[in-house]
Design a protein around this motif. Structure first.
Motif, PDB file in Angstrom:
ATOM      1  N   GLU A   1      -7.228  -7.447  29.262  1.00 45.58           N
ATOM      2  CA  GLU A   1      -7.638  -8.009  27.970  1.00 45.58           C
ATOM      3  C   GLU A   1      -6.520  -8.716  27.225  1.00 45.58           C
TER       4      GLU A   1
ATOM      5  N   GLY B   1      -4.840 -21.289  33.534  1.00 49.37           N
ATOM      6  CA  GLY B   1      -6.104 -20.800  32.984  1.00 49.37           C
ATOM      7  C   GLY B   1      -6.223 -19.283  32.976  1.00 49.37           C
TER       8      GLY B   1
ATOM      9  N   ARG C   1      -4.685 -17.143  27.503  1.00 55.81           N
ATOM     10  CA  ARG C   1      -4.942 -18.009  26.345  1.00 55.81           C
ATOM     11  C   ARG C   1      -4.283 -17.387  25.118  1.00 55.81           C
TER      12      ARG C   1
ATOM     13  N   ASN D   1      -7.765 -14.189  30.343  1.00 58.39           N
ATOM     14  CA  ASN D   1      -9.086 -14.732  30.642  1.00 58.39           C
ATOM     15  C   ASN D   1      -9.696 -13.990  31.829  1.00 58.39           C
TER      16      ASN D   1
END
Length: 240
Positions: free
Chosen positions: A29, A59, A62, A72
């Motif tokens: 998380e 990716g 974030r 993510n």
């Protein structure tokens, strides 16, 4: 603590450690504060910041202003079964994905000592060198370089360009079934060519399969070297 004994940049090692921790569920998380990560890996905060930026570009992370850096959802790796009958198309169809192959480049080369030994031909014998990209649902997953005897498979390049499948191309050339003779697995970081063709990060890890396919009489068909993206594919050995 992160060392740099083999010349790999500290930030890259930190990025690899964070990526592994996310994959195995050690970090979930939300990323710990930079000061904690710096202490954990024995580096300064600037190194941690650079590693986080690289993972954000991939990716995987974030940043949310005032809240911190979040993980993510990690895409599930596709399963690629490696056995006596290894087929890219069958592997993808079992996972409800549409497989396809793209011919990148082909040329005729002379067999060196290693290729001559693998393909049971003479040193200097003409070989087809076929470079291809394997795709599933439009996503590039691996790139391969295949070698075939020109004498035995004079039309293999045209057949592959027409079908986009080595299995179908071999059928057109008279080989209706074949099996894997051997597979050797190594790993290395992505090359410039890998990054270009597979649209992956500069520090991506590639799983490299060096294999030999043989017909049902035990005669060599192709020597093939395939590079899989480690974060997109999981190789499972065993079975048929």
């Amino acid at each position: 603590m992160v060392s740099v004994g083999d010349g790999v940049a500290r930030w890259r090692r930190v990025a690899d450690e964070i990526r592994s921790a996310i994959t195995d569920g050690t970090i979930v998380e939300m990323l710990p504060p930079e000061v904690d990560l710096a202490q954990r890996f024995g580096v300064n905060r600037h190194t941690v910041r650079r590693a986080k930026a690289a993972l954000a570009d991939d990716g995987l992370l974030r940043a949310e202003r005032g809240r911190g850096t979040f993980v993510n959802a990690v895409p599930k790796r596709l399963v690629y079964s490696v056995g006596t009958r290894t087929r890219f198309s069958e592997n993808m169809l079992r996972q409800s994905l549409e497989p396809s192959g793209r011919l990148i480049r082909s040329e005729q080369v002379a067999a060196d000592r290693d290729k001559a030994e693998l393909l049971k031909t003479k040193i200097g014998a003409p070989l087809h060198r076929l470079e291809k990209l394997s795709v599933a649902d439009g996503m590039p997953l691996s790139r391969s370089i295949c070698y075939f005897s020109v004498e035995r498979f004079p039309a293999i390049i045209e057949s592959y360009a027409e079908t986009g499948s080595i299995t179908q191309a071999l059928r057109m050339c008279g080989v209706h079934d074949y099996r894997r003779g051997e597979t050797r697995l190594t790993a290395e970081r992505a090359s410039v060519r890998d990054i270009e063709l597979l649209n992956c990060a500069a520090d991506a890890i590639m799983l490299i399969s060096s294999a030999l396919d043989i017909d049902l009489d035990g005669k060599p068909i192709q020597a093939i070297r395939t590079k899989f993206l480690a974060d997109r594919m999981e190789l499972v050995f065993g079975g048929s």
